[in-house]
Design an enzyme around this catalytic site. Sequence first.
Site, PDB file in Angstrom:
ATOM      1  N   LYS A 267     -23.594  40.126  77.263  1.00  0.00           N
ATOM      2  CA  LYS A 267     -23.173  41.496  77.600  1.00  0.00           C
ATOM      3  C   LYS A 267     -21.848  41.798  76.895  1.00  0.00           C
ATOM      4  O   LYS A 267     -20.857  41.112  77.097  1.00  0.00           O
ATOM      5  CB  LYS A 267     -23.009  41.643  79.115  1.00  0.00           C
ATOM      6  N   ASP A 272     -15.216  48.733  80.553  1.00  0.00           N
ATOM      7  CA  ASP A 272     -16.103  49.325  81.551  1.00  0.00           C
ATOM      8  C   ASP A 272     -15.299  50.183  82.513  1.00  0.00           C
ATOM      9  O   ASP A 272     -14.767  49.696  83.507  1.00  0.00           O
ATOM     10  CB  ASP A 272     -16.850  48.202  82.305  1.00  0.00           C
ATOM     11  N   LYS A 279     -14.678  53.936  88.066  1.00  0.00           N
ATOM     12  CA  LYS A 279     -14.135  52.881  88.920  1.00  0.00           C
ATOM     13  C   LYS A 279     -12.791  53.326  89.509  1.00  0.00           C
ATOM     14  O   LYS A 279     -12.104  54.138  88.902  1.00  0.00           O
ATOM     15  CB  LYS A 279     -13.903  51.605  88.092  1.00  0.00           C
ATOM     16  N   ASP A 290     -15.090  42.784  80.198  1.00  0.00           N
ATOM     17  CA  ASP A 290     -16.511  42.978  80.459  1.00  0.00           C
ATOM     18  C   ASP A 290     -17.384  42.630  79.252  1.00  0.00           C
ATOM     19  O   ASP A 290     -18.604  42.781  79.299  1.00  0.00           O
ATOM     20  CB  ASP A 290     -16.762  44.424  80.934  1.00  0.00           C
ATOM     21  N   ASP A 349     -22.059  52.981  86.610  1.00  0.00           N
ATOM     22  CA  ASP A 349     -21.263  51.748  86.571  1.00  0.00           C
ATOM     23  C   ASP A 349     -22.157  50.498  86.570  1.00  0.00           C
ATOM     24  O   ASP A 349     -21.677  49.391  86.360  1.00  0.00           O
ATOM     25  CB  ASP A 349     -20.296  51.729  87.766  1.00  0.00           C
ATOM     26  N   GLU A 351     -24.002  49.449  84.286  1.00  0.00           N
ATOM     27  CA  GLU A 351     -24.351  49.672  82.875  1.00  0.00           C
ATOM     28  C   GLU A 351     -24.752  48.389  82.148  1.00  0.00           C
ATOM     29  O   GLU A 351     -25.459  48.441  81.155  1.00  0.00           O
ATOM     30  CB  GLU A 351     -23.156  50.329  82.156  1.00  0.00           C
ATOM     31  N   ARG A 353     -26.786  45.958  82.935  1.00  0.00           N
ATOM     32  CA  ARG A 353     -28.242  45.755  82.920  1.00  0.00           C
ATOM     33  C   ARG A 353     -28.931  46.734  81.976  1.00  0.00           C
ATOM     34  O   ARG A 353     -29.989  46.442  81.434  1.00  0.00           O
ATOM     35  CB  ARG A 353     -28.781  45.855  84.357  1.00  0.00           C
TER      36      ARG A 353
HETATM   37  N1  BES Z   1     -18.627  44.882  84.955  1.00  0.00           N
HETATM   38  C1  BES Z   1     -18.962  45.202  86.286  1.00  0.00           C
HETATM   39  C2  BES Z   1     -19.037  43.968  87.193  1.00  0.00           C
HETATM   40  C3  BES Z   1     -17.735  43.380  87.643  1.00  0.00           C
HETATM   41  C4  BES Z   1     -16.983  43.982  88.629  1.00  0.00           C
HETATM   42  C5  BES Z   1     -17.306  42.180  87.114  1.00  0.00           C
HETATM   43  C6  BES Z   1     -15.800  43.412  89.059  1.00  0.00           C
HETATM   44  C7  BES Z   1     -16.131  41.608  87.556  1.00  0.00           C
HETATM   45  C8  BES Z   1     -15.378  42.215  88.529  1.00  0.00           C
HETATM   46  C9  BES Z   1     -20.317  45.883  86.339  1.00  0.00           C
HETATM   47  O1  BES Z   1     -20.629  46.670  85.248  1.00  0.00           O
HETATM   48  C10 BES Z   1     -20.308  46.775  87.523  1.00  0.00           C
HETATM   49  O2  BES Z   1     -19.556  47.698  87.539  1.00  0.00           O
HETATM   50  N2  BES Z   1     -21.153  46.469  88.500  1.00  0.00           N
HETATM   51  C11 BES Z   1     -21.207  47.228  89.702  1.00  0.00           C
HETATM   52  C12 BES Z   1     -22.651  47.375  90.065  1.00  0.00           C
HETATM   53  C13 BES Z   1     -22.900  48.366  91.171  1.00  0.00           C
HETATM   54  C14 BES Z   1     -22.576  49.755  90.701  1.00  0.00           C
HETATM   55  C15 BES Z   1     -24.336  48.269  91.596  1.00  0.00           C
HETATM   56  C16 BES Z   1     -20.434  46.474  90.777  1.00  0.00           C
HETATM   57  O3  BES Z   1     -20.499  45.232  90.817  1.00  0.00           O
HETATM   58  O4  BES Z   1     -19.737  47.126  91.551  1.00  0.00           O
HETATM   59 ZN    ZN Z   2     -19.734  46.172  83.525  1.00  0.00          ZN
HETATM   60 MN    MN Z   3     -19.870  48.615  85.458  1.00  0.00          MN
END
Ligand code: BES
Ligand code: ZN
Ligand code: MN
Length: 499
Positions: A267, A272, A279, A290, A349, A351, A353
């Site tokens: 990835k 992000d 966020k 990220d 967010d 993204e 996947r």
């Molecule tokens: N890059 C983030 C995941 C992440 C968050 C990694 C905090 C490390 C620390 C990912 O793209 C993301 O934002 N995931 C969301 C998914 C949700 C919207 C279903 C998350 O984990 O909040």
């Molecule tokens: Zn992310």
């Molecule tokens: Mn994200």
Amino acid sequence: MEFSIKSGSPEKQRSACVVIGVFEPRKLSLPGDVINQAADNYVTNLLRRGDMEGKPGSTLLLHNVPGTLCDRVLLVGLGKEKDFRDKEFRDAVATATRTLNEIGAFDACLTLTELPVKKRDLSWRIRQTVLMVGEALYRFDRFKSKKDEVRRPLRKITLTVESRSDLTAAEAARSQGQAIVAGMNLAKDLGNLPGNICTPTYLAEQALELRKAHSLKVEVLERADMEKLGMGSLLSVTRGSHQPPKFIVLRHDGGKKGGKPVVLVGKGITFDSGGISLKPGPEMDEMKYDMSGAASVLGTMKAIALMALPANVVGLIPTVENMPGGNASRPGDIVTSMSGQTIEILNTDAEGRLILCDALTYAERYEPACVIDIATLTGACVIALGHVASGLFANDDALAREILHAGQNAYDRAWQLPLWDDYQEQLKSPFADMANIGGRPAGTVTAACFLSRFAKKFHWAHLDVAGTAWKSGEKKGSTGRPVPLLTHFLLARTGANVE
Ligand code: BES
Ligand code: ZN
Ligand code: MN
């Protein structure tokens, strides 16, 4: 760092400092005994006086030890002998390295590699020593006008082995370790670089650099190429950004001609922001990490190129920036992935996947032996496993076992979570084939379930490294994980002994 391997007498090493381990309470390790005898019990007398117990993390520096050819002897505490395992060994090497660097020893002789560690052989100890030295000496000060200069930094390390017959195996392990450190350092540098520098274009340039220095084939697909391939899901993530998306393809053809490759997918979200599902502000800077999955693929490709690993490996890196903007994807948008499956984007967010699914479909063309994707995919994984283990999912149990085992050997561990069909329910959408989120419960699992729908045609595993790829807080920074796990996995596949 320059490493060399020698067999025999620590007291005859002409170096600035010889490092000796001390078990608790006040018990010298074998090489320590040898020095102590040459020094007419000088060291045991100090220990008896109570100058050092041997507690983990403790050190004692001795000058002018009689009967030795080195300038100094550094005693390092190892803790209790019966508890001396992987972690204690690694910690002792880290303590020794840090201390050597601080005391201005230009070169040193480490005898810790001779210490028995439960269930581990000499090759393991050498490889891990090289990894820990690399870890202890890594700095990222590219943007500091004033660097913390070490007066006389540690430049040369001699690792000792008990007998001459150990030299061949030890040399092989040393060079593996050095290749892994080089790969980890690349991954750390890329992770630590800020989003305004480490853009998708920058990652593509770095990949092309690897082609110059190593035997790797590298190709970069541009937006138009991705449009032709029908990567509608990946391209939806880039809409809000001014940075052009890239799809990087790396190849290491070290194995049999035509042999099925292992495909690694990383990835590569270079920043992000969350997109329209923005966020919250605090710690948002950490979203520069990220792209750690991508960085680990580049690091692993570099490491195996340096090792000239006899295996075929493909690295795929979908890389884009996730930003809000007038043209960005909105919640409710429906996109068509390269596989033909449609996705309702309920949260921009989620993204990672969306870019990985198209890369997984792209991987089909290699008829892979297996595919492993690496992603900082979910915050929920950090809640579940913290910063110790990466989350592992697989649609094949043998592959999962192989990865778990590689993680144990590398001390870069993963923990398997379920990929049961029951969780797939949460991804239902009334309008498209699936939604891109599955609600709050088991967020790490539903993210993996989403990916599994694009990995039906091969053995596949997914590593969620959201908690392991970087450290927060005071010692903030990229860890280079899971480069050790991936390189150990690939080494083991070629029959190398990495136990
Ligand atoms: N890059 C983030 C995941 C992440 C968050 C990694 C905090 C490390 C620390 C990912 O793209 C993301 O934002 N995931 C969301 C998914 C949700 C919207 C279903 C998350 O984990 O909040
Ligand atoms: Zn992310
Ligand atoms: Mn994200």
